[in-house]
Design an enzyme around this catalytic site. Sequence first.
Site, PDB file in Angstrom:
ATOM      1  N   ASP A  33       0.863  -1.182   0.000  1.00 22.64           N
ATOM      2  CA  ASP A  33       0.000   0.000   0.000  1.00 22.64           C
ATOM      3  C   ASP A  33       0.895   1.226   0.000  1.00 22.64           C
ATOM      4  O   ASP A  33       1.944   1.247   0.662  1.00 22.64           O
ATOM      5  CB  ASP A  33      -0.922   0.018   1.224  1.00 22.64           C
ATOM      6  CG  ASP A  33      -2.083   0.982   1.057  1.00 22.64           C
ATOM      7  OD1 ASP A  33      -3.217   0.529   0.823  1.00 22.64           O
ATOM      8  OD2 ASP A  33      -1.853   2.208   1.160  1.00 22.64           O
ATOM      9  N   LYS A  38      -0.046   3.610   7.150  1.00 17.90           N
ATOM     10  CA  LYS A  38      -0.872   2.416   7.259  1.00 17.90           C
ATOM     11  C   LYS A  38       0.000   1.161   7.333  1.00 17.90           C
ATOM     12  O   LYS A  38      -0.246   0.270   8.143  1.00 17.90           O
ATOM     13  CB  LYS A  38      -1.825   2.322   6.075  1.00 17.90           C
ATOM     14  CG  LYS A  38      -2.754   1.116   6.110  1.00 17.90           C
ATOM     15  CD  LYS A  38      -3.574   0.997   4.826  1.00 17.90           C
ATOM     16  CE  LYS A  38      -4.551   2.137   4.681  1.00 17.90           C
ATOM     17  NZ  LYS A  38      -5.409   2.002   3.469  1.00 17.90           N
ATOM     18  N   PHE A 136     -17.266  -9.498  -3.132  1.00 21.31           N
ATOM     19  CA  PHE A 136     -18.621  -9.346  -2.599  1.00 21.31           C
ATOM     20  C   PHE A 136     -18.545  -9.334  -1.077  1.00 21.31           C
ATOM     21  O   PHE A 136     -19.211 -10.113  -0.394  1.00 21.31           O
ATOM     22  CB  PHE A 136     -19.521 -10.477  -3.094  1.00 21.31           C
ATOM     23  CG  PHE A 136     -19.645 -10.547  -4.592  1.00 21.31           C
ATOM     24  CD1 PHE A 136     -20.523  -9.711  -5.269  1.00 21.31           C
ATOM     25  CD2 PHE A 136     -18.870 -11.422  -5.326  1.00 21.31           C
ATOM     26  CE1 PHE A 136     -20.627  -9.759  -6.656  1.00 21.31           C
ATOM     27  CE2 PHE A 136     -18.965 -11.481  -6.704  1.00 21.31           C
ATOM     28  CZ  PHE A 136     -19.837 -10.647  -7.375  1.00 21.31           C
ATOM     29  N   ARG A 138     -19.093  -7.638   2.474  1.00 17.07           N
ATOM     30  CA  ARG A 138     -19.854  -6.627   3.201  1.00 17.07           C
ATOM     31  C   ARG A 138     -19.024  -6.119   4.366  1.00 17.07           C
ATOM     32  O   ARG A 138     -18.459  -6.914   5.122  1.00 17.07           O
ATOM     33  CB  ARG A 138     -21.150  -7.226   3.745  1.00 17.07           C
ATOM     34  CG  ARG A 138     -22.119  -7.757   2.697  1.00 17.07           C
ATOM     35  CD  ARG A 138     -23.196  -8.599   3.374  1.00 17.07           C
ATOM     36  NE  ARG A 138     -22.618  -9.776   4.012  1.00 17.07           N
ATOM     37  CZ  ARG A 138     -23.238 -10.519   4.918  1.00 17.07           C
ATOM     38  NH1 ARG A 138     -24.455 -10.192   5.323  1.00 17.07           N
ATOM     39  NH2 ARG A 138     -22.639 -11.567   5.439  1.00 17.07           N
ATOM     40  N   ASN A 192     -24.891  -5.088  -6.642  1.00 12.72           N
ATOM     41  CA  ASN A 192     -24.985  -3.951  -5.721  1.00 12.72           C
ATOM     42  C   ASN A 192     -26.125  -3.009  -6.091  1.00 12.72           C
ATOM     43  O   ASN A 192     -26.821  -2.484  -5.217  1.00 12.72           O
ATOM     44  CB  ASN A 192     -23.660  -3.187  -5.702  1.00 12.72           C
ATOM     45  CG  ASN A 192     -22.668  -3.777  -4.719  1.00 12.72           C
ATOM     46  OD1 ASN A 192     -22.965  -4.771  -4.051  1.00 12.72           O
ATOM     47  ND2 ASN A 192     -21.489  -3.200  -4.640  1.00 12.72           N
ATOM     48  N   LEU A 234     -34.609  -5.341   3.499  1.00  8.14           N
ATOM     49  CA  LEU A 234     -35.994  -4.900   3.674  1.00  8.14           C
ATOM     50  C   LEU A 234     -36.170  -4.082   4.947  1.00  8.14           C
ATOM     51  O   LEU A 234     -37.284  -3.879   5.399  1.00  8.14           O
ATOM     52  CB  LEU A 234     -36.944  -6.108   3.691  1.00  8.14           C
ATOM     53  CG  LEU A 234     -37.173  -6.815   2.359  1.00  8.14           C
ATOM     54  CD1 LEU A 234     -38.150  -7.979   2.535  1.00  8.14           C
ATOM     55  CD2 LEU A 234     -37.695  -5.855   1.298  1.00  8.14           C
ATOM     56  N   CYS A 244     -19.670   1.445  -1.242  1.00 11.78           N
ATOM     57  CA  CYS A 244     -20.013   0.681  -2.449  1.00 11.78           C
ATOM     58  C   CYS A 244     -21.261   1.180  -3.174  1.00 11.78           C
ATOM     59  O   CYS A 244     -21.188   1.560  -4.342  1.00 11.78           O
ATOM     60  CB  CYS A 244     -20.192  -0.799  -2.089  1.00 11.78           C
ATOM     61  SG  CYS A 244     -18.649  -1.605  -1.616  1.00 11.78           S
ATOM     62  N   LYS A 247     -21.275   4.696  -4.931  1.00  8.65           N
ATOM     63  CA  LYS A 247     -20.285   4.714  -6.012  1.00  8.65           C
ATOM     64  C   LYS A 247     -20.715   3.815  -7.175  1.00  8.65           C
ATOM     65  O   LYS A 247     -20.627   4.194  -8.349  1.00  8.65           O
ATOM     66  CB  LYS A 247     -18.935   4.254  -5.452  1.00  8.65           C
ATOM     67  CG  LYS A 247     -17.838   4.039  -6.476  1.00  8.65           C
ATOM     68  CD  LYS A 247     -16.534   3.705  -5.796  1.00  8.65           C
ATOM     69  CE  LYS A 247     -16.541   2.347  -5.141  1.00  8.65           C
ATOM     70  NZ  LYS A 247     -16.503   1.234  -6.107  1.00  8.65           N
ATOM     71  N   LYS A 304     -23.570   2.080   8.551  1.00 14.45           N
ATOM     72  CA  LYS A 304     -24.320   0.926   9.035  1.00 14.45           C
ATOM     73  C   LYS A 304     -23.610   0.392  10.268  1.00 14.45           C
ATOM     74  O   LYS A 304     -22.469   0.785  10.573  1.00 14.45           O
ATOM     75  CB  LYS A 304     -24.433  -0.161   7.972  1.00 14.45           C
ATOM     76  CG  LYS A 304     -23.140  -0.888   7.669  1.00 14.45           C
ATOM     77  CD  LYS A 304     -23.394  -2.082   6.747  1.00 14.45           C
ATOM     78  CE  LYS A 304     -22.142  -2.910   6.559  1.00 14.45           C
ATOM     79  NZ  LYS A 304     -22.378  -4.120   5.756  1.00 14.45           N
TER      80      LYS A 304
END
Length: 409
Positions: A33, A38, A136, A138, A192, A234, A244, A247, A304
Amino acid sequence: MRAKRIGVVGAGYVGLTTAACFAHLGHRVICADADTAKIEALNAGEITLHEPGLRELVEDNRERLEFVTDNARALSDVDFAFVCVPTPTGPDGAADLSAVDQVLSEAPPTTRVVLKSTVPVGTAAKHPGVVSNPEFLREGHAVEDFLRPQRIVVGAQDERQAHEVAALYAPTKAPTVLTDNTSAELVKYASNCFLALKLSYVNTLAELCEHVDADIDGVTEGMRLDDRIGASCLQPGPGWGGSCLPKDTLALLATARAAGVDFATLEAAVSTNRHQPHRVADRIREELRTLDGARIGLLGLTFKAGTNDLRDSPALVVARLLVQEGAELTAFDPCVHEDRPNMRIAHRAADVAAGADMLVVLTEWPEFAELDWPELAERMADPRLYDTRNVVPGDKVREAGFRLIRTGR
């Protein structure tokens, strides 16, 4: 299969998770990186990402993990080089590929490059030999999603290369989709953006429930039992955000426009989402009659629960709208500890209630359901609670003396 030497460029959510999980599966991994601070922190055992299980994976597999600032180390003398760098939204809504292009330009011709970064449809086709392997993951479940994925998607011009990359995931026993590069890239965006459509739909449905005296929880309970709909995405709220969905929706719309396709449903989902924080602010103003001088306590700031990510958080949009009309804000979030512009960060949930005219739940942290509601009510000037995520126990909150406002009720 025998252990491979894997390079990973990028040490963010995707890159660090990819590096740690491949090391956990027995491979030797070099993770690079450009952010010197970091990499120094990672080599010192410090992980700032709030991602369950990630710290333990890094610690347990240090003998197979190396963190460096030199991309060339991760792109040379490796069996596979995974590109996991950011592709932020550019000024025109399309993805900014400058970081991806830089890495691809540095890769030796003999290196098998695997694109895990989310890139516009057609990107890999411009780079012969590159394999597409969209992620994929989360946030808040990244380790679980890598080690127990629902599917692995690999796209390549060469079927043999696709099988070789897919074989790296064999221990997960996940279903594998082998296809061409362009289709693999589109799977990521299609997935997405479908989730964004679903979330915008349920948020508008919640608004309708408020106007016709229905209960969104009862409505979604009846919906999720239909296998064709499913239970995920839901839960209504103040809008969707994060690194994600905002964007990727804009990027897919840019791709559709370039192809001459009118993607009206996705345009509507984006427009609906932009409306949600304003709807929350409007309801707070309606309850308090004025926001000027109102003291409001915010519970939750991250986009979230389960992450410390504030990128495109609808909670911050709501906060900005409240401040613009003169509200005084105090906020508590389990993963946010530094003061934000125009708001004070409290160290305890109870502290946001001191002298407050209203509390507003903006992130669905499960611990908010267990708060000492009588204590919070006693501290407030007027015990009112607006639960935009419908996570607090209604009976206990009302028994404590709160006037409770809920989304979709």
